[in-house]
Design a protein around this motif. Structure first.
Motif, short mmCIF file in Angstrom:
data_model
loop_
_atom_site.label_atom_id
_atom_site.label_comp_id
_atom_site.label_asym_id
_atom_site.label_seq_id
_atom_site.Cartn_x
_atom_site.Cartn_y
_atom_site.Cartn_z
N PHE A 97 0.97 -1.06 0.07
CA PHE A 97 0.01 0.03 0.04
C PHE A 97 0.99 1.12 -0.21
O PHE A 97 0.77 2.26 -0.83
CB PHE A 97 -0.88 0.06 1.16
CG PHE A 97 -2.25 -0.19 1.06
CD1 PHE A 97 -3.08 0.63 0.25
CD2 PHE A 97 -2.94 -1.13 1.74
CE1 PHE A 97 -4.53 0.42 -0.16
CE2 PHE A 97 -4.33 -1.51 1.33
CZ PHE A 97 -5.16 -0.84 0.52
N SER A 98 1.77 1.25 1.05
CA SER A 98 2.64 2.27 1.15
C SER A 98 3.42 2.65 -0.36
O SER A 98 3.51 3.89 -0.71
CB SER A 98 3.74 2.23 2.35
OG SER A 98 4.70 3.38 2.28
N ALA A 103 3.99 6.22 -5.10
CA ALA A 103 4.35 5.82 -6.57
C ALA A 103 3.16 6.49 -7.61
O ALA A 103 3.45 6.81 -8.55
CB ALA A 103 4.53 4.58 -7.14
N CYS A 104 1.99 6.73 -7.03
CA CYS A 104 0.74 7.07 -7.58
C CYS A 104 0.67 8.64 -7.66
O CYS A 104 0.52 9.37 -6.57
CB CYS A 104 -0.51 6.56 -6.82
SG CYS A 104 -1.67 6.73 -7.99
N ALA A 105 0.58 9.37 -8.84
CA ALA A 105 0.27 10.63 -9.04
C ALA A 105 -1.30 10.77 -9.39
O ALA A 105 -1.88 11.44 -8.80
CB ALA A 105 1.17 11.19 -10.05
N ASP A 118 -11.65 10.97 -11.78
CA ASP A 118 -10.26 11.06 -11.91
C ASP A 118 -9.62 11.45 -10.66
O ASP A 118 -10.14 12.53 -10.05
CB ASP A 118 -9.91 12.20 -13.16
CG ASP A 118 -10.33 11.78 -14.31
OD1 ASP A 118 -9.80 10.69 -14.97
OD2 ASP A 118 -11.40 12.48 -14.82
N ILE A 119 -8.66 10.49 -10.14
CA ILE A 119 -8.14 10.85 -8.85
C ILE A 119 -6.62 11.34 -8.98
O ILE A 119 -5.83 10.56 -9.64
CB ILE A 119 -8.30 9.47 -8.12
CG1 ILE A 119 -9.70 9.06 -7.99
CG2 ILE A 119 -7.77 9.55 -6.61
CD1 ILE A 119 -10.23 7.59 -7.57
N THR A 120 -6.48 12.11 -7.86
CA THR A 120 -5.26 12.88 -7.96
C THR A 120 -4.59 12.73 -6.65
O THR A 120 -5.41 13.50 -5.73
CB THR A 120 -5.12 14.25 -8.77
OG1 THR A 120 -5.73 14.30 -10.03
CG2 THR A 120 -3.52 14.86 -8.65
N ARG A 121 -3.36 12.54 -6.21
CA ARG A 121 -2.74 12.66 -4.92
C ARG A 121 -2.50 13.86 -4.61
O ARG A 121 -1.63 14.65 -5.34
CB ARG A 121 -1.72 11.66 -4.69
CG ARG A 121 -1.08 11.46 -3.31
CD ARG A 121 -0.14 10.40 -3.14
NE ARG A 121 0.70 10.17 -3.86
CZ ARG A 121 1.88 10.97 -3.75
NH1 ARG A 121 2.18 11.92 -3.16
NH2 ARG A 121 2.70 10.74 -4.92
N THR A 122 -2.78 14.44 -3.56
CA THR A 122 -2.48 16.03 -3.11
C THR A 122 -1.76 16.00 -2.03
O THR A 122 -1.29 17.14 -1.70
CB THR A 122 -3.93 16.69 -3.11
OG1 THR A 122 -4.65 16.09 -1.93
CG2 THR A 122 -4.68 16.70 -4.39
#
Length: 191
Positions: A97-98, A103-105, A118-122
């Motif tokens: 998970f970590s 790694a995920c933008a 649409d999902i963006t890590r903030t």
């Protein structure tokens, strides 16, 4: 560690309506099941796969799992999942998970009602809970709507706690994660 905790007792680890500060009501958690990865970062695919694995308890070393879903009339949501793993698998799943969150933008997924987000890590920050934990903040957009979401993922002994919230108060995810992890410690006897 086997504490002899059965499925019914394990469900006591879940957050309850009285743990929530707003007026929420419980729903059938399957409403949040089975998102599908559509496109974007491959790490997004890993996150969708991991959340589905937790929800269904499909990891081969899962010994117990339980989920709860709460919503309210203004659209706030709390989804809580707990899973116990045999051996060192909890540490391994937590690390997967970590790694995937780091790694995920961005990625796109489809919910079981056909809505695509649409999902963006903030944001990403550690949380001082359990034997390891972090908080990830996400912005989800669908059409012209923007939804802010936060995940707290904490490992405590062989139990992984996943709290997914869509609540305006940004500090609430920290409070709920603390309640959830304290309950794991209390009911499983892990210090």
């Amino acid at each position: 560690m086997d504490d002899g905790m059965g499925e019914d007792a394990f469900r006591q680890l879940l957050l309850r309506e009285e743990d929530l500060e707003e007026s929420f009501f419980g729903e059938e958690p399957s409403a949040a099941y089975d998102p599908v990865f559509v496109s974007g970062d491959e790490s997004g695919r890993a996150l969708v796969d991991l959340t589905n694995m937790l929800t269904h308890g499909s990891h081969p070393d899962t010994t117990h799992h339980a989920s709860a879903l709460f919503t309210n009339i203004v659209g706030s949501v709390v989804f809580h999942h707990v899973a116990r793993f045999a051996g060192g698998s909890c540490r391994q799943v937590y690390q997967e998970f970590s790694d995937a969150v780091r790694a995920c933008a961005r990625y796109r997924m489809e919910l079981n009602d056909g809505v695509q987000l649409d999902i963006t890590r903030t944001g990403l920050e550690p949380v001082a809970l359990g034997d390891g934990g972090f908080l990830a903040r996400w912005s989800s957009t669908v059409d012209h709507f923007r939804i802010e979401t936060a995940w707290a993922i904490v490992r405590k002994g062989g139990v992984l706690t996943f709290v997914n919230v869509r609540i305006p108060d940004e500090s609430e995810v920290h409070r709920l994660a603390r309640v959830a992890v304290d309950r794991v410690a209390e009911l499983t006897g892990t210090s």
